[in-house]
Design a protein around this motif. Sequence first.
Motif, PDB file in Angstrom:
ATOM      1  N   GLY A  38       0.809  -1.216   0.000  1.00 52.64           N
ATOM      2  CA  GLY A  38       0.000   0.000   0.000  1.00 52.64           C
ATOM      3  C   GLY A  38       0.841   1.264   0.000  1.00 52.64           C
ATOM      4  N   GLY A  39       2.053   1.169   0.549  1.00 54.36           N
ATOM      5  CA  GLY A  39       2.964   2.303   0.531  1.00 54.36           C
ATOM      6  C   GLY A  39       2.852   3.249   1.708  1.00 54.36           C
ATOM      7  N   THR A  40       1.984   2.958   2.680  1.00 57.19           N
ATOM      8  CA  THR A  40       1.817   3.883   3.806  1.00 57.19           C
ATOM      9  C   THR A  40       3.090   3.972   4.647  1.00 57.19           C
ATOM     10  N   ARG A  41       3.790   2.868   4.786  1.00 59.93           N
ATOM     11  CA  ARG A  41       5.028   2.882   5.572  1.00 59.93           C
ATOM     12  C   ARG A  41       6.141   3.589   4.810  1.00 59.93           C
ATOM     13  N   LEU A  42       6.227   3.339   3.501  1.00 58.32           N
ATOM     14  CA  LEU A  42       7.272   3.944   2.687  1.00 58.32           C
ATOM     15  C   LEU A  42       7.169   5.463   2.692  1.00 58.32           C
ATOM     16  N   SER A  43       5.943   5.961   2.801  1.00 60.08           N
ATOM     17  CA  SER A  43       5.738   7.408   2.778  1.00 60.08           C
ATOM     18  C   SER A  43       6.282   8.084   4.028  1.00 60.08           C
ATOM     19  N   ARG A  44       6.573   7.303   5.069  1.00 59.46           N
ATOM     20  CA  ARG A  44       7.038   7.888   6.324  1.00 59.46           C
ATOM     21  C   ARG A  44       8.535   7.704   6.558  1.00 59.46           C
ATOM     22  N   ALA A  45       9.080   6.612   6.070  1.00 59.13           N
ATOM     23  CA  ALA A  45      10.490   6.338   6.366  1.00 59.13           C
ATOM     24  C   ALA A  45      11.109   5.450   5.296  1.00 59.13           C
ATOM     25  N   LEU A  46      12.318   5.765   4.916  1.00 61.56           N
ATOM     26  CA  LEU A  46      13.047   4.969   3.933  1.00 61.56           C
ATOM     27  C   LEU A  46      14.518   5.018   4.291  1.00 61.56           C
ATOM     28  N   LEU A  47      15.119   3.849   4.528  1.00 62.80           N
ATOM     29  CA  LEU A  47      16.519   3.796   4.934  1.00 62.80           C
ATOM     30  C   LEU A  47      17.439   4.196   3.785  1.00 62.80           C
ATOM     31  N   PRO A  48      18.557   4.849   4.082  1.00 64.20           N
ATOM     32  CA  PRO A  48      19.507   5.265   3.038  1.00 64.20           C
ATOM     33  C   PRO A  48      20.086   4.087   2.258  1.00 64.20           C
TER      34      PRO A  48
END
Length: 283
Positions: free
Chosen positions: A33-43
Amino acid sequence: MKNNIRQFCFPGSAKEAAALMNKLKGKAVVVAGGTRLSRALLPSVETVIDLADLPLKHVKADKKWLRIGALCSIAELEKSPLLAKWAGGVIAQAAGGWSNALARSMGTVGGNVSRAHPHNSLPPVFLALDAVVVCSDGRAEKVLPLAEILEPAMMRQIGTRYIVVEVCVPAATRTWSAALARLAITKTSWEAYTSCVVAVDRQDGSVRSARVVVGSVLPRATRMGKAEAVLEGKPCSEASARAAEAALCAELKELTGGAEAKAYACQVSGVLARRCLVQAFQG
């Protein structure tokens, strides 16, 4: 949001997606769904593995299981005619009470279960209905009770080693009487002070077995074993519900270490459990 994404991959199956995730390890992130990706993404993430097109959006039942695909949106559960009739419609109700309409249309079953924040609405109801979770590591599928998925050691492997394929609820729970309740600032608030789900298998006016689950108060949704034990074999009555309320409050107080900050949530959890049980007894 600055990131180091270099490629997007669109696998044709859960097996292919899991195999790619394991091959790339910490350099890939799985997106549904992408809800988590919209908040945090590791380098360290360079690859996005997009699951959106996989055929995992089913809600169907056979002789053994109610099967819910990991890519079903929360909104789809809310609107499902099958779920509206399963265990008093408790799954559909839990879906409809989670966060706001936008989040429900984006968030998926797999994400809600595998990133089981204490306030997520599906883990408590699935736990109350004895659900199991089917996962894939790209080589084979593994079936685990939801309670094991919620353990921190296993949860760290979801999205790094395993991909959730579907959630399966035993067919026997179709006729259970269930109810849920939560206390939050507003109806659409994602965070809640507490939430409670009960599911009761009744026979001749007595409790054959019961599940009592509390969410939000503890780090993860948890079955209240002492409250369940108090109910087993007892009549479906207000007195039984009150006995379960007392047992639940005592157990939660023990599990929270008697923390003063949790005292109110523990007390309200007992009240919600009693009300849900009375509703389930009458259902």
